[in-house]
Design a protein around this motif. Sequence first.
Motif, PDB file in Angstrom:
ATOM      1  N   ILE A   1      16.265  35.125  -0.051  1.00  0.00           N
ATOM      2  CA  ILE A   1      16.615  33.726   0.210  1.00  0.00           C
ATOM      3  C   ILE A   1      17.049  33.542   1.664  1.00  0.00           C
ATOM      4  CG2 ILE A   1      18.272  31.898  -0.350  1.00  0.00           C
ATOM      5  CD1 ILE A   1      18.262  33.046  -3.249  1.00  0.00           C
ATOM      6  N   LEU A   2      17.869  34.464   2.167  1.00  0.00           N
ATOM      7  CA  LEU A   2      18.308  34.383   3.562  1.00  0.00           C
ATOM      8  C   LEU A   2      17.134  34.496   4.529  1.00  0.00           C
ATOM      9  CD1 LEU A   2      21.617  36.473   3.746  1.00  0.00           C
ATOM     10  CD2 LEU A   2      21.349  34.003   4.068  1.00  0.00           C
ATOM     11  N   GLN A   3      16.144  35.305   4.162  1.00  0.00           N
ATOM     12  CA  GLN A   3      14.985  35.483   5.037  1.00  0.00           C
ATOM     13  C   GLN A   3      14.041  34.280   4.992  1.00  0.00           C
ATOM     14  OE1 GLN A   3      14.612  38.250   7.196  1.00  0.00           O
ATOM     15  NE2 GLN A   3      16.733  38.389   6.504  1.00  0.00           N
ATOM     16  N   GLU A   4      13.820  33.728   3.793  1.00  0.00           N
ATOM     17  CA  GLU A   4      12.824  32.668   3.633  1.00  0.00           C
ATOM     18  C   GLU A   4      13.392  31.266   3.805  1.00  0.00           C
ATOM     19  OE1 GLU A   4      10.749  33.349  -0.051  1.00  0.00           O
ATOM     20  OE2 GLU A   4      10.251  35.419   0.482  1.00  0.00           O
ATOM     21  N   ARG A   5      14.711  31.122   3.666  1.00  0.00           N
ATOM     22  CA  ARG A   5      15.402  29.854   3.876  1.00  0.00           C
ATOM     23  C   ARG A   5      14.815  28.693   3.052  1.00  0.00           C
ATOM     24  NH1 ARG A   5      18.386  30.297   8.762  1.00  0.00           N
ATOM     25  NH2 ARG A   5      18.933  32.486   8.942  1.00  0.00           N
TER      26      ARG A   5
ATOM     27  N   LEU B   1      24.617  32.252  -5.506  1.00  0.00           N
ATOM     28  CA  LEU B   1      23.722  32.071  -4.367  1.00  0.00           C
ATOM     29  C   LEU B   1      22.627  33.124  -4.328  1.00  0.00           C
ATOM     30  CD1 LEU B   1      26.161  31.074  -1.467  1.00  0.00           C
ATOM     31  CD2 LEU B   1      24.894  29.608  -3.041  1.00  0.00           C
ATOM     32  N   ASN B   2      22.708  34.092  -5.214  1.00  0.00           N
ATOM     33  CA  ASN B   2      21.707  35.161  -5.250  1.00  0.00           C
ATOM     34  C   ASN B   2      20.589  34.885  -6.246  1.00  0.00           C
ATOM     35  OD1 ASN B   2      22.912  36.724  -3.278  1.00  0.00           O
ATOM     36  ND2 ASN B   2      24.158  37.896  -4.721  1.00  0.00           N
ATOM     37  N   VAL B   3      20.446  33.656  -6.643  1.00  0.00           N
ATOM     38  CA  VAL B   3      19.381  33.275  -7.574  1.00  0.00           C
ATOM     39  C   VAL B   3      18.396  32.368  -6.846  1.00  0.00           C
ATOM     40  CG1 VAL B   3      18.810  32.153  -9.757  1.00  0.00           C
ATOM     41  CG2 VAL B   3      20.950  33.438  -9.541  1.00  0.00           C
ATOM     42  N   TYR B   4      17.132  32.737  -6.860  1.00  0.00           N
ATOM     43  CA  TYR B   4      16.070  31.955  -6.232  1.00  0.00           C
ATOM     44  C   TYR B   4      15.620  30.907  -7.252  1.00  0.00           C
ATOM     45  CZ  TYR B   4      12.713  31.701  -2.332  1.00  0.00           C
ATOM     46  OH  TYR B   4      12.015  31.314  -1.217  1.00  0.00           O
TER      47      TYR B   4
END
Length: 251
Positions: free
Chosen positions: A91-95, A226-229
């Motif tokens: 998630i942090l990488q793909e925003r 926040l760790n769920v896409y």
Amino acid sequence: GRAGLSRAEPRAGEQEEVEVEVEVDGSFQLYPGHIPTSPLQKVLLAAGSACMALCDPYRHDMVAVLGETTGCLALPSLRDKMKNHPEGYRILQERPRIRLSTLDMARLRALPDGALGREYVRFLEDNKVSPDTRMPAKFVDDEELAYVIQRYREVHDLMHTLLGMPTNMLGEVVVKWFEAVQTGLPMCILGAAFGPVRLNARKLQVLATELVPWAVRSGRNANCVLNVYYEQRWEQSVESLREEIGIFPPP
């Protein structure tokens, strides 16, 4: 490279672009919309926004400013949790962003009852809210942390969906208790502590005896939300996702 930073032209022979900050009025703008502020300015903004938010909890702009100006310890902790989790790191990488422009509302509306996407759209429609009302980050002096708080804001309505809470004052207070335990953000703690003063005696009793204990236990037991896409979980049932994250069924 990080989204939102301007690019300098590479020197001859350089293979990669170089990220630079944009200087605005003598200070450096780290991402679009960023307003650089000093520690004193942050204190004044935090105090003013806290007073306004306590007077009117539905002043989402003031709640947003309070979250940004007081999250200096909680936001790095949340970012570290995301970096140390495979899904959170992606998630942090793909925003990804949760906005009307990124959601296929017709497809989500067509999902079966009980699916996350269907229940999320139902929540938005029943409560007449929109994901586009979430304020963009302005006062966080780190581009990556600005995304973390933006992501927190954009999954807030999904917390309502997973917890089964409406957007009335009782529902907001319950969600704030859950989020306070989950995130450690002072803004959430303040909302959880002072929100109940606007409730009547009957609702206070339900809150104190049933809803707060459940929200706190769920917040402590659950993995970092926040760790769920979520964008890749629309077809998953709410019940299954609650169980996966560690949220206890609503009382």
